[in-house]
Design an enzyme around this catalytic site. Structure first.
Site, PDB file in Angstrom:
ATOM      1  N   SER A  37       1.675   2.776  -6.064  1.00  0.00           N
ATOM      2  CA  SER A  37       1.165   1.420  -6.246  1.00  0.00           C
ATOM      3  C   SER A  37       1.729   0.680  -7.455  1.00  0.00           C
ATOM      4  CB  SER A  37      -0.364   1.419  -6.320  1.00  0.00           C
ATOM      5  OG  SER A  37      -0.806   1.918  -7.558  1.00  0.00           O
ATOM      6  N   LYS A  80      -3.479   0.052 -12.933  1.00  0.00           N
ATOM      7  CA  LYS A  80      -3.054  -1.230 -12.354  1.00  0.00           C
ATOM      8  C   LYS A  80      -2.782  -2.223 -13.480  1.00  0.00           C
ATOM      9  CE  LYS A  80      -4.353   0.143  -8.156  1.00  0.00           C
ATOM     10  NZ  LYS A  80      -3.388   0.651  -7.227  1.00  0.00           N
TER      11      LYS A  80
END
Length: 182
Positions: A37, A80
């Site tokens: 990701s 993230k």
């Protein structure tokens, strides 16, 4: 006399070692990247150093790469990039992300522009909107919502393993410098 002095020095060294260990453990933590990701910047099996005291006196900033407890299962940690701060309005269309009316120029760090559908979110107080840099495969705030401030472990600052990939993690602050605050 010498034996008691030696014993005292050993105890002092052990106490100092434990103290240093505890201070370091409170200040930094390692995190193993697992999954695609955050590609291209971070890849599976890299280890990053997380600064756990960075946000004691101020909140995360846009562009910071953070490690946090996954809101749907706090036993898991995710990594993230912070896109939206409390009060921000985030809008996505197929290829762009807009924060408070300004389109982000994210070419420097995302693998590909990608959003399923146009949506708009307003970030609540004490929460953050995060997205992975590999947008087509990232499970992030676009699907499960916001990250509460108290779920944030810290700011990822350095890739330290493998040794041939050591580097500081870029926040790309220039992408966010002209954003209007809410």
């Amino acid at each position: 006399m010498k034996r008691s002095q030696l014993a005292r020095e050993i105890v002092e060294i052990l106490a100092l070692t434990i103290l240093i260990f505890l201070v370091v453990r409170f200040v930094v933590q390692s995190y193993r990247v697992d999954g695609p990701s955050m590609q291209p910047g971070l890849v599976t099996d890299q280890y990053v150093m997380v600064n756990k005291v960075n946000y004691l006196f101020h909140g995360p900033e846009r562009g910071d790469v953070i490690v946090f407890h996954y809101p749907r299962d706090v036993t898991q940690n995710f990594i993230k990039r912070v896109i939206g701060l409390p009060g921000d309005t985030i809008t996505t269309d197929r290829d762009t992300v807009t924060v408070n009316g300004k389109v982000l120029d994210e070419k420097a760090y995302i693998s590909a522009p990608y959003n399923l559908a146009g949506q708009t979110w307003t970030v609540p107080a004490n929460q953050y909107f995060v997205m992975g840099d590999n947008r087509p495969v990232s499970d992030d705030s676009r699907t499960w919502g916001f990250v509460p401030r108290d779920y944030i472990v810290g700011k990822a600052v350095l890739v330290f393993w493998p040794l041939n990939h050591i580097h500081f993690i870029d926040t790309h602050s220039d992408v966010y410098k002209d954003l209007p605050n809410k």
